[in-house]
Structures are given as C-alpha cells and as structure tokens.
Design an enzyme around this catalytic site. Structure first.
Site, short mmCIF file in Angstrom:
data_model
loop_
_atom_site.label_atom_id
_atom_site.label_comp_id
_atom_site.label_asym_id
_atom_site.label_seq_id
_atom_site.Cartn_x
_atom_site.Cartn_y
_atom_site.Cartn_z
CD GLN A 78 -3.08 0.99 2.06
OE1 GLN A 78 -3.23 0.02 2.77
NE2 GLN A 78 -3.94 1.98 2.06
CG PHE A 79 1.31 3.93 -3.56
CD1 PHE A 79 1.37 5.31 -3.69
CD2 PHE A 79 0.26 3.24 -4.15
CE1 PHE A 79 0.39 6.00 -4.41
CE2 PHE A 79 -0.72 3.92 -4.86
CZ PHE A 79 -0.65 5.30 -4.99
CB THR A 80 -2.03 5.37 0.00
OG1 THR A 80 -2.51 4.21 0.66
CG2 THR A 80 -2.46 5.36 -1.46
#
Length: 158
Positions: A78-80
C-alpha cells in the site's frame, strides 16, 4: 518502511471479483515502501511484526505473538502509507518507492515472514484490490522504521 498491522479473525483480498488471498486468525499487514528503504529496514520490520506480542494469553493479556499462536499473515502493498499531507489537501506520494525498488522489498518482506514458518497470503502489487478485514479487538498498530528502528550499523539485529 511503514506498516499498519491489524489483528484479525479473518481477512481477504479480492481482485476483479476473485479472492486472491485470504487468512484466518492472524495479522493483516498493509505495507508501504519508501524511496529510502533498504533490505535492512525490510528485515527489521518483518522480524518486529512476526514477534509482536498482541495476541491474548490464557490470562487475557497481550503476551503472545503470531508465531506463538501459529497464526497467518495477509500482506498487501500500500504505497499510500507513504503519503505526505503536510502541504495542501492533496497528498503527495513522491516519497513512495517506485515499483522497481518497492517490488523487490515487498517480495523480500514476504520471504522473511515465510522463512519464520508463517503461512502467508498476499494481494497483487499495483492492482486495484478490495480488502476485507475482520479486525479482532480491534487491535491496530502503525509501525514506521524511521521511528522504531535503532540507528547504527545493524549489529544488534544479529
């Protein structure tokens, strides 16, 4: 490297209507890789999460780890988690690692968990995923190697 660790009764990941990963009792880990992360942060975080004592013992105290209960782990990239919201209202993701760096570290994290004998399931890097989480407790723990990892040469990790 950042992670959001959730103690779950069960969790799953669905892509295009098909379940691609699911677990029973264990940990749901959302994993964010930053541009400055290395194998050192990856290995440290994998060991930290596998050993977190956040499952109850017979006395109802959080004294047992995922290893102790022989639980499972669902790992979703999850890059966010690497969002920078300091300026304005639109998050910036410039600190998130590009796929050519993030994918090998994500895969290394998975391998480090599996090497400890933990059954793992995963999402698909970069895919649009529907994540189902039945949080147990609820217990949710955010971890950031910039905050929890000792500085130095890493000799304390051996």
């Amino acid at each position: 490297m950042k992670a959001v660790v959730q103690r779950v009764k069960r969790s799953s990941v669905t892509i295009d209507g098909k379940v691609v990963g699911e677990i029973g009792q264990g940990l749901m880990v959302l994993l964010g890789v930053s541009e400055d992360d290395t194998e050192r942060e990856c290995d440290y975080l994998a060991d930290k999460i596998a050993g977190l004592r956040i499952f109850e013992d017979d006395a109802g105290k959080m004294n047992r780890s995922l290893l102790d209960i022989q639980g499972e782990m669902l790992i979703v990239s999850q890059f966010t988690l690497c969002a920078d919201c300091r300026k304005g209202r639109r998050p910036s993701f410039v600190r998130a690692a590009r796929p050519e760096k993030a994918i090998p570290l994500y895969e290394r994290f998975i391998a480090q968990i599996q090497a400890q004998g933990i059954r793992t399931a995963t999402g698909e890097f970069g895919a649009d995923m529907l994540v189902s989480i039945e949080n147990d407790g609820p217990v949710t723990i955010p971890l950031d190697t910039d905050e929890i990892m000792p500085k130095g040469n890493g000799s304390h990790l051996k």
